[in-house]
Design an enzyme around this catalytic site. Structure first.
Site, PDB file in Angstrom:
ATOM      1  N   LYS A   1       0.850  -1.203   0.000  1.00  0.00           N
ATOM      2  CA  LYS A   1       0.000   0.000   0.000  1.00  0.00           C
ATOM      3  C   LYS A   1       0.886   1.254   0.000  1.00  0.00           C
ATOM      4  O   LYS A   1       0.607   2.221  -0.712  1.00  0.00           O
ATOM      5  CB  LYS A   1      -0.940  -0.012   1.214  1.00  0.00           C
TER       6      LYS A   1
ATOM      7  N   GLN B   1      -5.529  -1.955   9.291  1.00  0.00           N
ATOM      8  CA  GLN B   1      -5.253  -3.243   8.630  1.00  0.00           C
ATOM      9  C   GLN B   1      -5.876  -4.387   9.439  1.00  0.00           C
ATOM     10  O   GLN B   1      -5.693  -4.475  10.651  1.00  0.00           O
ATOM     11  CB  GLN B   1      -3.737  -3.448   8.484  1.00  0.00           C
TER      12      GLN B   1
ATOM     13  N   ASP C   1     -11.480   2.316   3.268  1.00  0.00           N
ATOM     14  CA  ASP C   1     -11.699   0.874   3.091  1.00  0.00           C
ATOM     15  C   ASP C   1     -13.171   0.546   2.843  1.00  0.00           C
ATOM     16  O   ASP C   1     -13.499  -0.567   2.420  1.00  0.00           O
ATOM     17  CB  ASP C   1     -11.262   0.138   4.366  1.00  0.00           C
TER      18      ASP C   1
END
Ligand code: GUN
Length: 283
Positions: free
Chosen positions: A53, A97, A120
């Site tokens: 990322k 995460q 997200d």
């Protein structure tokens, strides 16, 4: 090989070039895009995802900050960190995460992220918007998978779509996106009876199971679009998907490789969601 390869790297390169232009346009207006990634603990797969990322951000000119927190971080400490990022004007996107260490409450942590910075698409408000057909942030993996499906050029209306896997981060949003495309959607999971009977009817088959080579050639309809969301590491270190690529590619019409397929597009969609978050903040 009879199937056409849906190359996530090729598609991503083109999309990332466009994203880089949007990032540059924001920079000209004085907005320097920032993405914060919170990584709790030492999960080796998560370390790799987070690194990739960061590389993606660098490619398009987004400033990425990785906040590493120890395995024994408390819920309070995690939520305090998220709140600090919510209030930080230099941060346009926040990503926690997953998976988090077992003692932490994932849903409670995700709920603390302000929905506008939830790049997200995991906040319940964004998940709910997708469910109701409203515009919100869409989770990166299913968004990227849909982009790949659309690039086949196949008219999806009325097609049978089968999603194997029912997670909140892939299976469920994927099913909603395919429903929006007017597919007839079946969701399969670990308790599904006669899974192959369902998958064999699929014009679009999405595998998000987490088991190497789980989808075999006899489970695939000739000509189907096969999207492999799995990333599994074999004992010999090789990374493979949930689909038995070598054999399924002889039956399918289109297929995504692993690596270089959906995983690459997931990160591209994260970059896109971050730009969109900033553009929306600017009005
Ligand atoms: N873990 C596996 N996939 C994802 C993802 O797309 N986002 C986050 N935050 N965690 C993940």
């Amino acid at each position: 090989m009879s199937a056409q390869l849906l190359d996530g790297k090729l598609m991503s390169d083109a999309l990332r070039a466009e994203i880089a232009q949007r990032v540059a346009a924001l920079k000209e207006k004085g907005v320097h895009l920032g993405l914060a990634v919170i990584l709790v603990g030492e999960d080796p797969a998560s370390q790799i995802y987070v690194r990739n990322k960061g590389i993606g951000c660098e490619q398009v000119g987004i400033h990425s900050v990785t906040i590493r927190m120890p395995e024994n971080t408390t819920q309070q400490e995690l939520e305090a960190q998220i709140r600090a990022l919510n209030a930080d004007d230099s941060i346009h996107g926040i990503l926690v995460q997953l998976p988090l260490p077992k003692h932490l409450d994932e849903a409670a942590a995700l709920a603390v992220i302000v929905p506008e910075k939830d790049v997200d698409g995991f906040h319940i408000q964004n998940a709910g918007k997708l469910m109701n057909g409203l515009t919100g942030v869409v989770a990166c993996t299913p968004k990227g998978a849909l982009e790949m499906i659309r690039r086949t050029g196949v008219n999806l209306s009325g097609k049978e779509a089968v999603v194997v896997g029912r997670s909140n981060i892939v299976g469920k949003p994927m099913a909603m996106l395919l429903l929006q495309q007017n597919c007839t959607v079946t969701m399969c999971h670990s308790r599904t009876a006669d899974l192959a009977a369902h998958t064999r009817r699929a014009d679009v088959l999405v595998a998000a199971v987490g088991k190497a080579h789980f989808i075999t050639a006899d489970m695939v309809k000739p000509g189907a679009i096969v999207i492999d969301v799995g990333i599994n590491r074999l004992e010999n270190g090789k990374v493979v998907g949930d689909v038995d690529f070598e054999n399924v590619k002889e039956v399918a019409g289109f297929i995504t490789p692993v690596p270089g397929g959906v995983g690459r597009m997931t990160i591209t969609m994260l970059l896109e969601n971050t730009v969109e978050a900033a553009e929306k903040l600017l009005g």
